[in-house]
Structures are given as C-alpha cells and as structure tokens.
Design a protein around this motif. Structure first.
Motif, PDB file in Angstrom:
ATOM      1  N   ARG A  12       0.736  -1.033   0.108  1.00  0.00           N
ATOM      2  CA  ARG A  12      -0.176  -0.144   0.003  1.00  0.00           C
ATOM      3  C   ARG A  12       0.811   1.085  -0.068  1.00  0.00           C
ATOM      4  O   ARG A  12       0.355   2.215  -0.607  1.00  0.00           O
ATOM      5  CB  ARG A  12      -0.953  -0.123   1.084  1.00  0.00           C
ATOM      6  CG  ARG A  12      -1.919   1.357   1.383  1.00  0.00           C
ATOM      7  CD  ARG A  12      -2.636   1.445   0.285  1.00  0.00           C
ATOM      8  NE  ARG A  12      -3.834   0.374   0.142  1.00  0.00           N
ATOM      9  CZ  ARG A  12      -4.386   0.512  -0.973  1.00  0.00           C
ATOM     10  NH1 ARG A  12      -4.193   1.394  -2.326  1.00  0.00           N
ATOM     11  NH2 ARG A  12      -5.329  -0.202  -1.209  1.00  0.00           N
ATOM     12  N   HIS A  35      -7.548  -3.273  -1.305  1.00  0.00           N
ATOM     13  CA  HIS A  35      -8.398  -2.559  -2.195  1.00  0.00           C
ATOM     14  C   HIS A  35      -7.889  -2.206  -3.551  1.00  0.00           C
ATOM     15  O   HIS A  35      -6.811  -1.513  -3.620  1.00  0.00           O
ATOM     16  CB  HIS A  35      -9.004  -1.434  -1.696  1.00  0.00           C
ATOM     17  CG  HIS A  35      -9.721  -0.535  -2.610  1.00  0.00           C
ATOM     18  ND1 HIS A  35     -10.822  -0.779  -3.202  1.00  0.00           N
ATOM     19  CD2 HIS A  35      -9.126   0.497  -3.182  1.00  0.00           C
ATOM     20  CE1 HIS A  35     -11.132   0.148  -4.214  1.00  0.00           C
ATOM     21  NE2 HIS A  35     -10.131   1.127  -4.085  1.00  0.00           N
ATOM     22  N   SER A  37      -9.370  -0.338  -7.431  1.00  0.00           N
ATOM     23  CA  SER A  37     -10.356  -0.312  -8.260  1.00  0.00           C
ATOM     24  C   SER A  37     -10.240  -1.340  -9.653  1.00  0.00           C
ATOM     25  O   SER A  37      -9.332  -1.473 -10.255  1.00  0.00           O
ATOM     26  CB  SER A  37     -10.466   1.159  -8.893  1.00  0.00           C
ATOM     27  OG  SER A  37     -10.910   1.856  -7.769  1.00  0.00           O
ATOM     28  N   LYS A 198      -2.720   0.475  -5.631  1.00  0.00           N
ATOM     29  CA  LYS A 198      -2.120   1.541  -5.918  1.00  0.00           C
ATOM     30  C   LYS A 198      -1.729   2.551  -4.690  1.00  0.00           C
ATOM     31  O   LYS A 198      -2.396   2.670  -3.721  1.00  0.00           O
ATOM     32  CB  LYS A 198      -3.299   2.720  -6.375  1.00  0.00           C
ATOM     33  CG  LYS A 198      -2.656   3.923  -7.337  1.00  0.00           C
ATOM     34  CD  LYS A 198      -3.698   4.732  -7.718  1.00  0.00           C
ATOM     35  CE  LYS A 198      -4.487   4.284  -9.090  1.00  0.00           C
ATOM     36  NZ  LYS A 198      -5.433   5.222  -9.587  1.00  0.00           N
ATOM     37  N   ARG A 200      -0.239   4.871  -1.834  1.00  0.00           N
ATOM     38  CA  ARG A 200      -0.912   6.026  -1.416  1.00  0.00           C
ATOM     39  C   ARG A 200       0.133   6.953  -0.864  1.00  0.00           C
ATOM     40  O   ARG A 200       1.355   6.551  -0.560  1.00  0.00           O
ATOM     41  CB  ARG A 200      -1.818   5.822  -0.196  1.00  0.00           C
ATOM     42  CG  ARG A 200      -3.021   4.763  -0.705  1.00  0.00           C
ATOM     43  CD  ARG A 200      -4.169   5.702  -1.473  1.00  0.00           C
ATOM     44  NE  ARG A 200      -5.361   5.342  -1.730  1.00  0.00           N
ATOM     45  CZ  ARG A 200      -5.755   4.727  -2.689  1.00  0.00           C
ATOM     46  NH1 ARG A 200      -4.905   4.403  -3.634  1.00  0.00           N
ATOM     47  NH2 ARG A 200      -6.975   4.257  -2.768  1.00  0.00           N
TER      48      ARG A 200
END
Ligand SMILES: Cc1cc2nc3c(=O)[nH]c(=O)nc-3n(C[C@H](O)[C@H](O)[C@H](O)COP(=O)(O)O)c2cc1C
Length: 275
Positions: A12, A35, A37, A198, A200
C-alpha cells in the motif's frame, strides 16, 4: 506484525511496515489494504443473493441521526447500463459489469412522511441536509465495496455519473429530493487484466496530531510519492506524470468537470436549494 500484514503495508505504501504498532492480523483490515479499483470484468453473473448481501453490509453503516436518507438503485438491464455508460463519459466497465449500483441521497421518503403528518421540513433546504444524504450514501457504498471485495468481487466507483445529472435523473426516473451521488460497478475481476494496489501518500503527510501542521518535509515526500506513482503506472505499461501533476491537471480547468460544472443547478432542480 504478521508477515502477511507487513507485505500488505509494503504494497500500500511501498515502504517498510512499522516494526511495531497496533496493526492486528485481521481479515477485514487485510481486505481493506488490498483494495484496488477494477475496470475489467468477466461476463459472469453474480451468485443469487449477492445484491442483498451487499445491501445488508451497506445498511449496517452508521447513518446520521439514523435518518437513513439514502437509497440504492440496482441496474442489471444491459441496455440501461449501456445508456448510463454513455452518460458517464463512455466508460466501458459500466457495460461490462453484471451489476451497476447507483447510490442515491434520498429525502423523498422522509418528505412523504412529512406530507402524511402535514409537517413542513424547514431544515431540509439547507446544505447540511444535502451533505447528510451524500455522506450516508458514501458510507453505505464503501461498506458494500468492502463486502464485495471480501467475496472475491471487484468494484469501481463512477463519479462521472454526475457529468450529466439531468439525463441520469430522467433515465432512472428519480423523483424530486433524490440525487445520484455516484455509481458503482460490481463484478468478477478479469484475471487477464488484473488491477494492482495503488500506492498512497505516506501517512506522515496525511496524519496531523492535535493541531494541523504542514510537514516540514512535505515537498520531498511528495516528490518521492510522485516517483512511486510514475513507477507504479510504468509497471502496468502506462505513463503517468506523477501524483502532483496528475492531481493539478484534474483541477486546473473547468472543462475537466465534463458537465459537472452545472451540478449545483441540477441539484437545485432536484429539490435541494442548498441554502
Ligand atoms: C467518488 C469516486 C468517484 C470515482 N469515479 C471514477 C470514475 O468515474 N471512473 C473510474 O474509472 N474511476 C473512478 N474512481 C476510482 C478512482 O480513480 C480510484 O479509487 C483512485 O484512482 C484510487 O485507485 P484505487 O481505487 O485502485 O486504489 C472514483 C473513486 C471515487 C472514490
């Protein structure tokens, strides 16, 4: 911290997990950290009961004063999904996903109660009420996202559903006091086009303790993050100017709003004066 959670943290933030810390080895947290998308779906129907399970998760979210001023509209009809896809900048995943959920701020239910009891809801025209509906819908949706991901499904939010609000209102026959906050595609991810986690911004840029203070090394940390995101996109064979340039472009012109610059007028037309 367990080896798995250490790996998820690293994935992450692209940074070492803290040596110690209250990061419990918990499946819910692992689902949250994994998570991503999903914008490519299999042509595979969802098991019976999926919608009801996602809705139960959604309705379990907190709700401002328990007003529950939101509703969920499920679209499965391929033609309606295709029309909605066109209204949302032609996003193909809306057509592809077997289920498209429209998360609605919905004050029409309580308004019908008001009419039944002959009461004028004087607090309703205020911006705070509108926000309450949008916040309730967003919290509910995010619970459904986590539930879907825990079942091996993928999702992607569709904010572009607000590009042409009036047309969406007409397509879904939304009555006054109902506003589509965003859409959400739900389906089985296509393993041939996998989505990656993705990275952060570092926690040090997001977290303030006690009072707000700009991090003394903000620029260096953002430069580092820009490089991380460029690398992330390159791994997927895509080009990115980095987070800061990308974010600035996203807010630089009115044209980028793709019709959402007319949102305030459309929201008012839906019965929310936003006083
Ligand atoms: C409210 C909201 C609206 C979004 N709208 C879109 C959209 O219209 N199309 C799209 O492809 N992704 C959309 N996204 C997904 C974001 O681009 C995505 O969450 C972000 O790039 C971070 O990537 P990740 O979700 O894979 O971690 C939306 C996300 C949110 C929260």
């Amino acid at each position: 911290m367990s080896a798995t959670n250490s790996r998820l943290w690293q994935q992450r933030y692209r940074d070492h997990a803290p040596e110690q810390g209250a990061f419990a080895a918990d499946e819910v947290i692992a689902t949250l950290l994994e998570h991503r998308s999903v914008r490519a779906y299999l042509d595979r129907p969802l098991p019976a009961g999926t919608l009801e399970t996602l809705l139960a998760a959604a309705q379990s979210a907190a709700s401002s004063s328990n007003l529950q001023v939101w509703s969920l509209l499920a679209v499965e009809d391929p033609q309606r999904k295709a029309r909605l896809a066109e209204l949302a900048n032609g996003q193909a995943h809306i057509r592809q996903a077997p289920l498209f959920l429209v998360w609605l701020a919905d004050f029409s239910r309580i308004q019908r109660q008001a009419e039944r009891h002959d009461i004028d809801l004087q607090a309703l025209p205020y911006l705070d009420s509108f926000l309450m509906g949008a916040i309730d819908a967003a919290l509910a949706a995010q619970n459904a996202v986590t539930a879907a991901e825990s079942l091996g499904l993928g999702t992607v939010y569709i904010g572009a559903l607000r590009n042409n609000l009036q047309a969406v209102v007409d397509e879904l026959r939304l009555p006054p006091l109902v506003y589509p906050v965003f859409g959400l595609c739900v389906g089985y991810p296509d393993a041939d086009k996998p989505a990656q986690v993705k990275p952060r911004l570092p926690q040090s840029l997001i977290l303030h303790r006690e009072t707000y203070a700009v991090h003394p090394e903000e620029q260096r940390l953002i430069d580092d993050y820009d490089r991380t995101l460029i690398e992330f996109y390159a791994e997927q064979g895509q080009q990115s100017p980095g987070w800061s340039r990308q974010s600035l472009e996203r807010l630089r012109t009115v044209a980028i709003l793709h019709g959402r610059e007319r949102l305030a007028a459309a929201v008012k037309a839906q019965g929310f004066p936003l006083r």
